[in-house]
Design a protein around this motif. Structure first.
Motif, PDB file in Angstrom:
ATOM      1  N   PRO A   9      -1.943   5.871  -0.340  1.00 43.85           N
ATOM      2  CA  PRO A   9      -2.985   5.696  -1.357  1.00 43.85           C
ATOM      3  C   PRO A   9      -2.896   4.319  -1.997  1.00 43.85           C
ATOM      4  O   PRO A   9      -1.806   3.755  -2.155  1.00 43.85           O
ATOM      5  CB  PRO A   9      -2.664   6.790  -2.376  1.00 43.85           C
ATOM      6  N   GLU A  10      -4.036   3.794  -2.383  1.00 44.57           N
ATOM      7  CA  GLU A  10      -4.086   2.466  -2.985  1.00 44.57           C
ATOM      8  C   GLU A  10      -3.385   2.412  -4.334  1.00 44.57           C
ATOM      9  O   GLU A  10      -2.986   1.344  -4.782  1.00 44.57           O
ATOM     10  CB  GLU A  10      -5.537   2.007  -3.106  1.00 44.57           C
ATOM     11  N   TRP A  11      -3.220   3.539  -4.998  1.00 44.24           N
ATOM     12  CA  TRP A  11      -2.586   3.578  -6.312  1.00 44.24           C
ATOM     13  C   TRP A  11      -1.064   3.693  -6.216  1.00 44.24           C
ATOM     14  O   TRP A  11      -0.381   3.787  -7.228  1.00 44.24           O
ATOM     15  CB  TRP A  11      -3.156   4.712  -7.152  1.00 44.24           C
ATOM     16  N   GLU A  12      -0.514   3.645  -5.009  1.00 46.46           N
ATOM     17  CA  GLU A  12       0.928   3.801  -4.849  1.00 46.46           C
ATOM     18  C   GLU A  12       1.718   2.732  -5.612  1.00 46.46           C
ATOM     19  O   GLU A  12       2.732   3.039  -6.232  1.00 46.46           O
ATOM     20  CB  GLU A  12       1.303   3.748  -3.371  1.00 46.46           C
ATOM     21  N   GLY A  13       1.272   1.483  -5.593  1.00 44.01           N
ATOM     22  CA  GLY A  13       1.971   0.417  -6.317  1.00 44.01           C
ATOM     23  C   GLY A  13       2.024   0.684  -7.801  1.00 44.01           C
ATOM     24  O   GLY A  13       3.060   0.496  -8.450  1.00 44.01           O
ATOM     25  N   PHE A  14       0.903   1.138  -8.354  1.00 44.26           N
ATOM     26  CA  PHE A  14       0.866   1.476  -9.776  1.00 44.26           C
ATOM     27  C   PHE A  14       1.843   2.605 -10.084  1.00 44.26           C
ATOM     28  O   PHE A  14       2.612   2.532 -11.043  1.00 44.26           O
ATOM     29  CB  PHE A  14      -0.548   1.880 -10.189  1.00 44.26           C
ATOM     30  N   LEU A  15       1.820   3.639  -9.262  1.00 42.86           N
ATOM     31  CA  LEU A  15       2.680   4.788  -9.508  1.00 42.86           C
ATOM     32  C   LEU A  15       4.153   4.408  -9.393  1.00 42.86           C
ATOM     33  O   LEU A  15       4.975   4.828 -10.203  1.00 42.86           O
ATOM     34  CB  LEU A  15       2.335   5.930  -8.552  1.00 42.86           C
ATOM     35  N   ARG A  16       4.492   3.607  -8.399  1.00 44.93           N
ATOM     36  CA  ARG A  16       5.889   3.167  -8.251  1.00 44.93           C
ATOM     37  C   ARG A  16       6.329   2.380  -9.489  1.00 44.93           C
ATOM     38  O   ARG A  16       7.416   2.586 -10.014  1.00 44.93           O
ATOM     39  CB  ARG A  16       6.059   2.332  -6.995  1.00 44.93           C
ATOM     40  N   ALA A  17       5.479   1.472  -9.985  1.00 43.83           N
ATOM     41  CA  ALA A  17       5.815   0.699 -11.179  1.00 43.83           C
ATOM     42  C   ALA A  17       5.965   1.610 -12.392  1.00 43.83           C
ATOM     43  O   ALA A  17       6.883   1.434 -13.207  1.00 43.83           O
ATOM     44  CB  ALA A  17       4.734  -0.360 -11.440  1.00 43.83           C
ATOM     45  N   LEU A  18       5.079   2.601 -12.515  1.00 42.18           N
ATOM     46  CA  LEU A  18       5.160   3.544 -13.626  1.00 42.18           C
ATOM     47  C   LEU A  18       6.468   4.326 -13.580  1.00 42.18           C
ATOM     48  O   LEU A  18       7.180   4.443 -14.586  1.00 42.18           O
ATOM     49  CB  LEU A  18       3.969   4.499 -13.597  1.00 42.18           C
ATOM     50  N   LEU A  19       6.811   4.863 -12.419  1.00 42.95           N
ATOM     51  CA  LEU A  19       8.045   5.642 -12.287  1.00 42.95           C
ATOM     52  C   LEU A  19       9.276   4.790 -12.564  1.00 42.95           C
ATOM     53  O   LEU A  19      10.197   5.235 -13.258  1.00 42.95           O
ATOM     54  CB  LEU A  19       8.133   6.259 -10.892  1.00 42.95           C
ATOM     55  N   ASP A  20       9.302   3.584 -12.035  1.00 38.76           N
ATOM     56  CA  ASP A  20      10.448   2.705 -12.272  1.00 38.76           C
ATOM     57  C   ASP A  20      10.574   2.347 -13.750  1.00 38.76           C
ATOM     58  O   ASP A  20      11.676   2.261 -14.292  1.00 38.76           O
ATOM     59  CB  ASP A  20      10.350   1.442 -11.409  1.00 38.76           C
ATOM     60  N   THR A  21       9.427   2.174 -14.426  1.00 40.25           N
ATOM     61  CA  THR A  21       9.456   1.875 -15.864  1.00 40.25           C
ATOM     62  C   THR A  21       9.950   3.086 -16.649  1.00 40.25           C
ATOM     63  O   THR A  21      10.765   2.943 -17.575  1.00 40.25           O
ATOM     64  CB  THR A  21       8.054   1.443 -16.346  1.00 40.25           C
ATOM     65  N   LEU A  22       9.496   4.275 -16.279  1.00 39.64           N
ATOM     66  CA  LEU A  22       9.992   5.483 -16.942  1.00 39.64           C
ATOM     67  C   LEU A  22      11.494   5.619 -16.734  1.00 39.64           C
ATOM     68  O   LEU A  22      12.235   5.949 -17.663  1.00 39.64           O
ATOM     69  CB  LEU A  22       9.267   6.725 -16.416  1.00 39.64           C
TER      70      LEU A  22
END
Length: 145
Positions: A9-22
């Motif tokens: 999915p195109e939103w994978e980069g956003f989700l990875r950044a969100l998870l790493d930030t959490l």
């Protein structure tokens, strides 16, 4: 934009950044609470109309899961007590810095499935959904006391 339905999915980069930030700012317990709340909110934003049967509920849940390609769920009565067992196949798999196996999706699915089931007629919304076990490509959750 890619047209390949098997592409990430195109939103994978956003989700990875969100998870790493959490992961960088929250304990695992705090992160789980937040992700569970997000799952509950997703259920509220995409409600399932009242269903008279488990088969109907399962079908509606799978319709909702198909759009973001979040796998499938099957629902069965738990023989050990008054509860439902949900087997979620092919959940999203995306590792984070702290969570190399992508287990972060477990609390999201707890909130999501609990929100959908808890909103059904006769359900008790305060009853929670708990992840029972997880292995590669499958998570089993229990909804009940």
């Amino acid at each position: 934009m890619t047209s390949n339905s098997d592409a990430r999915p195109e939103w994978e980069g956003f989700l990875r950044a969100l998870l790493d930030t959490l992961d960088a700012h929250m304990s695992p317990e705090e992160r789980a609470v937040l992700l569970r709340a997000i799952g509950t909110q997703i259920a509220a934003l995409s409600p399932i109309p009242p269903e008279d049967t488990l088969a109907g509920l399962e079908a509606r849940m799978n319709e909702r899961l198909a759009v973001p390609r979040w796998g499938t769920v099957s629902i069965a009565l738990d023989s050990d007590g008054p509860a439902l067992l949900l087997t979620h196949a092919a959940p999203p798999s995306l590792p984070s810095l702290r969570d190399g196996q992508g287990e972060w999706i477990g609390p999201v699915l707890e909130g999501l499935h609990g929100g959908w089931i808890g909103a059904q007629p006769g359900a008790e919304p305060e009853v929670g959904t708990q992840l029972v076990c997880s292995d590669e490509g499958r998570m089993v959750l229990r909804y009940g006391a």
